[in-house]
Design an enzyme around this catalytic site. Structure first.
Site, PDB file in Angstrom:
ATOM      1  N   TRP A  20      -1.364   7.621 -10.543  1.00 15.83           N
ATOM      2  CA  TRP A  20      -1.835   7.128 -11.354  1.00 15.83           C
ATOM      3  C   TRP A  20      -2.883   6.597 -12.066  1.00 15.83           C
ATOM      4  O   TRP A  20      -2.354   6.013 -12.869  1.00 15.83           O
ATOM      5  CB  TRP A  20      -1.113   5.490 -10.317  1.00 15.83           C
ATOM      6  CG  TRP A  20      -1.789   5.174  -9.237  1.00 15.83           C
ATOM      7  CD1 TRP A  20      -3.379   4.443  -9.153  1.00 15.83           C
ATOM      8  CD2 TRP A  20      -1.626   6.101  -8.624  1.00 15.83           C
ATOM      9  NE1 TRP A  20      -3.540   4.829  -8.532  1.00 15.83           N
ATOM     10  CE2 TRP A  20      -2.785   5.365  -7.412  1.00 15.83           C
ATOM     11  CE3 TRP A  20      -0.902   6.254  -7.663  1.00 15.83           C
ATOM     12  CZ2 TRP A  20      -3.342   5.120  -5.693  1.00 15.83           C
ATOM     13  CZ3 TRP A  20      -0.401   6.809  -6.469  1.00 15.83           C
ATOM     14  CH2 TRP A  20      -2.255   6.486  -5.272  1.00 15.83           C
ATOM     15  N   ARG A  21      -3.843   7.473 -12.009  1.00 14.94           N
ATOM     16  CA  ARG A  21      -5.128   7.020 -12.985  1.00 14.94           C
ATOM     17  C   ARG A  21      -4.528   8.141 -13.717  1.00 14.94           C
ATOM     18  O   ARG A  21      -5.688   7.909 -14.874  1.00 14.94           O
ATOM     19  CB  ARG A  21      -5.896   7.482 -12.332  1.00 14.94           C
ATOM     20  CG  ARG A  21      -6.328   6.200 -11.558  1.00 14.94           C
ATOM     21  CD  ARG A  21      -7.619   6.176 -10.548  1.00 14.94           C
ATOM     22  NE  ARG A  21      -8.235   5.017  -9.888  1.00 14.94           N
ATOM     23  CZ  ARG A  21      -8.960   5.033  -8.918  1.00 14.94           C
ATOM     24  NH1 ARG A  21      -9.504   6.518  -8.542  1.00 14.94           N
ATOM     25  NH2 ARG A  21      -8.629   3.332  -7.746  1.00 14.94           N
ATOM     26  N   GLU A  33       0.551   0.121  -7.183  1.00 13.52           N
ATOM     27  CA  GLU A  33       0.024  -0.944  -7.582  1.00 13.52           C
ATOM     28  C   GLU A  33       1.732  -1.739  -6.600  1.00 13.52           C
ATOM     29  O   GLU A  33       0.717  -2.694  -5.630  1.00 13.52           O
ATOM     30  CB  GLU A  33       0.226  -2.235  -8.107  1.00 13.52           C
ATOM     31  CG  GLU A  33      -0.946  -1.788  -9.735  1.00 13.52           C
ATOM     32  CD  GLU A  33      -1.725  -1.995  -7.823  1.00 13.52           C
ATOM     33  OE1 GLU A  33      -2.185  -2.036  -7.503  1.00 13.52           O
ATOM     34  OE2 GLU A  33      -3.678  -0.749  -9.058  1.00 13.52           O
ATOM     35  N   GLN A  38      -0.215  -3.723   0.688  1.00 13.32           N
ATOM     36  CA  GLN A  38      -0.254  -3.264   1.913  1.00 13.32           C
ATOM     37  C   GLN A  38      -0.227  -1.724   3.040  1.00 13.32           C
ATOM     38  O   GLN A  38      -0.417  -1.499   4.207  1.00 13.32           O
ATOM     39  CB  GLN A  38       0.828  -4.441   3.193  1.00 13.32           C
ATOM     40  CG  GLN A  38      -0.317  -5.850   3.121  1.00 13.32           C
ATOM     41  CD  GLN A  38      -1.518  -6.234   3.244  1.00 13.32           C
ATOM     42  OE1 GLN A  38      -1.144  -6.861   4.663  1.00 13.32           O
ATOM     43  NE2 GLN A  38      -1.940  -6.750   2.121  1.00 13.32           N
ATOM     44  N   THR A  39      -1.034  -1.376   1.889  1.00 13.55           N
ATOM     45  CA  THR A  39      -0.396   0.179   2.061  1.00 13.55           C
ATOM     46  C   THR A  39      -1.434   1.472   1.999  1.00 13.55           C
ATOM     47  O   THR A  39      -2.346   1.137   1.020  1.00 13.55           O
ATOM     48  CB  THR A  39       0.806   0.756   1.543  1.00 13.55           C
ATOM     49  OG1 THR A  39       1.987  -0.003   1.742  1.00 13.55           O
ATOM     50  CG2 THR A  39       1.585   2.114   2.066  1.00 13.55           C
ATOM     51  N   LEU A  76       8.849   3.424   3.797  1.00 16.04           N
ATOM     52  CA  LEU A  76       7.628   2.875   3.700  1.00 16.04           C
ATOM     53  C   LEU A  76       7.405   2.324   4.340  1.00 16.04           C
ATOM     54  O   LEU A  76       5.936   0.562   4.616  1.00 16.04           O
ATOM     55  CB  LEU A  76       7.521   2.897   2.322  1.00 16.04           C
ATOM     56  CG  LEU A  76       6.131   2.494   1.985  1.00 16.04           C
ATOM     57  CD1 LEU A  76       5.361   3.837   1.929  1.00 16.04           C
ATOM     58  CD2 LEU A  76       6.072   3.062   0.281  1.00 16.04           C
ATOM     59  N   TYR A 116      -3.052 -10.495  -7.050  1.00 13.80           N
ATOM     60  CA  TYR A 116      -3.801  -9.086  -7.264  1.00 13.80           C
ATOM     61  C   TYR A 116      -3.363  -8.705  -8.319  1.00 13.80           C
ATOM     62  O   TYR A 116      -3.720  -8.106  -9.372  1.00 13.80           O
ATOM     63  CB  TYR A 116      -3.934  -8.484  -5.990  1.00 13.80           C
ATOM     64  CG  TYR A 116      -3.862  -7.249  -5.915  1.00 13.80           C
ATOM     65  CD1 TYR A 116      -5.134  -6.234  -6.208  1.00 13.80           C
ATOM     66  CD2 TYR A 116      -2.742  -6.435  -5.982  1.00 13.80           C
ATOM     67  CE1 TYR A 116      -5.260  -6.112  -5.969  1.00 13.80           C
ATOM     68  CE2 TYR A 116      -3.056  -5.003  -5.744  1.00 13.80           C
ATOM     69  CZ  TYR A 116      -4.300  -4.164  -6.177  1.00 13.80           C
ATOM     70  OH  TYR A 116      -4.975  -3.261  -6.825  1.00 13.80           O
ATOM     71  N   ASP A 134      -8.191  -8.338  -3.727  1.00 16.32           N
ATOM     72  CA  ASP A 134      -7.850  -7.293  -2.537  1.00 16.32           C
ATOM     73  C   ASP A 134      -8.306  -7.579  -0.969  1.00 16.32           C
ATOM     74  O   ASP A 134      -9.156  -7.822  -1.283  1.00 16.32           O
ATOM     75  CB  ASP A 134      -7.151  -6.296  -3.155  1.00 16.32           C
ATOM     76  CG  ASP A 134      -8.071  -4.931  -3.227  1.00 16.32           C
ATOM     77  OD1 ASP A 134      -9.423  -5.389  -2.986  1.00 16.32           O
ATOM     78  OD2 ASP A 134      -8.008  -3.632  -2.989  1.00 16.32           O
ATOM     79  N   CYS A 198     -25.353   3.244  -0.291  1.00 20.84           N
ATOM     80  CA  CYS A 198     -25.049   2.288  -1.182  1.00 20.84           C
ATOM     81  C   CYS A 198     -26.268   1.901  -2.001  1.00 20.84           C
ATOM     82  O   CYS A 198     -27.569   1.245  -1.555  1.00 20.84           O
ATOM     83  CB  CYS A 198     -24.624   0.544   0.278  1.00 20.84           C
ATOM     84  SG  CYS A 198     -24.194  -0.722  -0.257  1.00 20.84           S
ATOM     85  N   CYS A 204     -27.359  -6.534  -0.890  1.00 22.51           N
ATOM     86  CA  CYS A 204     -26.578  -7.227  -0.138  1.00 22.51           C
ATOM     87  C   CYS A 204     -27.008  -8.529   0.716  1.00 22.51           C
ATOM     88  O   CYS A 204     -28.055  -8.234   2.364  1.00 22.51           O
ATOM     89  CB  CYS A 204     -25.499  -5.934   0.126  1.00 22.51           C
ATOM     90  SG  CYS A 204     -24.974  -6.543   1.618  1.00 22.51           S
TER      91      CYS A 204
END
Length: 344
Positions: A20-21, A33, A38-39, A76, A116, A134, A198, A204
């Site tokens: 999708w990008r 999206e 939640q997947t 799903l 979101y 998210d 990181c 952080c």
DNA sequence: CATGCGTGGGA
DNA sequence: TTCCCAAGCAT
């Protein structure tokens, strides 16, 4: 370097190659999206391919039957996503002249689209400066700024949305929103985050205070309810009975075998007291799985038994030929039974 | 606004 | 095994 810039730089070198990008067609981004709510990407990927192949445009989706959309969504979970997707496709075609809405304010009016998803589509497709929040963003922000406000409290939801919105002000919204999510899932992971490599480690606060493992804070644990479901599989060898689930509970609009629910594991003696089975000889009713199958949903544990009823009396109304049964959208549990039953 | 809604993977 | 939780939303 500023927070947003660090993430944008990281994203430049580390972003994942996802289907999708490849395009900023809002229809494709919307599909992705919704599927990814939640997947995990790994779980949703094949469904994204199925949907873009079966319904290349929003008009194709709008013109489909809901049964067909649900069949393609089968397995799903969270099936309201599929129903709302289909509903919204019809809305776009009928009310919006087939044109996908282009602003956060209009996008969020679509059923199944909340803060979101509207932020994601508006930023990715139309470069609108609306910050996504998210699960990844909650985690990255709560750690970087060492914030212990519960992320699922109304206070936390408001707080993190405002913070996220401040951080995007000077950023490229399309890149930045995707950057912070990819970063959250690949580096600032829930378990074993890769703090050694990181790019944000310097600033952080949770890392400095050794709080990484206790953030983000989430309150309220869900209560799991046990249910005892008995599916009645009528068969004359060629046909069986399927019914469509209605109402507001789980698996709405999916198909199943006629269901009898009890407060505990049922025996055949209790079963034949029910109107559905009262006319059947006990010898024709056989328990398929002597040990109940436990199907675990996020809020319910289903203790399920399948009863095979041999009968010549299959009513025409809901009869289905066994050879056609795969055309119906069924919950994972029913699909598991069908697999098991066929091979027997 | 607290609760219900699926499924699968990893520790 | 059990628990957590994964690009949330509707009611």
């Amino acid at each position: 370097m500023e927070f947003y810039k660090t993430l944008e730089m990281w994203y430049l070198n580390n972003k994942r190659d996802l289907p999708w990008r490849k395009s900023s067609n809002p229809y494709f981004v919307w599909l992705s999206e919704i599927i990814l709510q939640q997947t995990r990407i790994q779980q949703g990927l094949s469904y994204y391919n199925t949907f873009t192949n079966h319904y290349p445009t929003v008009l194709d989706l709008a013109n489909a039957k809901e049964d067909n959309v649900l069949k393609n969504w089968q397995g799903l979970g969270y099936y309201s996503r599929a129903r709302n997707l289909h509903f919204s496709a019809k809305y776009i075609c009928n009310e919006l002249d087939g044109k996908f809405p282009t602003t956060y304010k209009e996008i969020i009016k679509l059923k199944g689209v909340g803060d979101y998803t509207a932020s994601a589509i508006a930023s990715i497709c139309f470069n609108e400066k609306t910050a996504v929040v998210d699960g990844n963003v909650y985690r990255v922000l709560s750690r970087y700024f060492n914030i212990d406000i519960p992320i699922n409290s109304s206070k936390g939801i408001k707080y993190f949305k405002e913070l996220a919105q401040e951080l995007i002000i000077n950023a490229n919204p399309k890149e930045y929103n995707q950057a912070i999510m990819d970063f959250g899932s690949m580096v600032c992971k829930p378990q074993n985050p890769n703090c050694e490599n990181c790019p944000l480690e310097n600033g952080c606060l949770a890392k400095a205070k050794n709080m990484i493992s206790s953030l983000p804070v989430k309150e309220k644990k869900i209560k799991i309810k046990n249910r005892y479901l008995n599916f009645i599989v009528f068969t004359n060898g060629e046909q069986t009975i399927l019914e469509k689930r209605t109402g507001s509970g789980i698996w709405q609009n999916l198909y199943q075998f006629p269901l009898l629910e009890f407060d505990e594991i049922a025996t055949q003696k209790e079963l034949i007291k029910k109107p559905l089975l009262k006319d059947y000889n006990t010898s024709t009713i056989k328990l398929f799985n002597p040990e109940p199958w436990v199907h675990k949903l996020s809020h319910q544990h289903l203790f399920t038994q399948f009863w095979i009823v041999d009968t010549q009396n299959i009513s025409q109304t809901n009869s289905v030929h066994w050879e056609n049964i795969d055309n119906f959208a069924v919950p994972k549990l029913i699909h598991k039974f069908l697999d098991s039953y066929k091979t027997k």
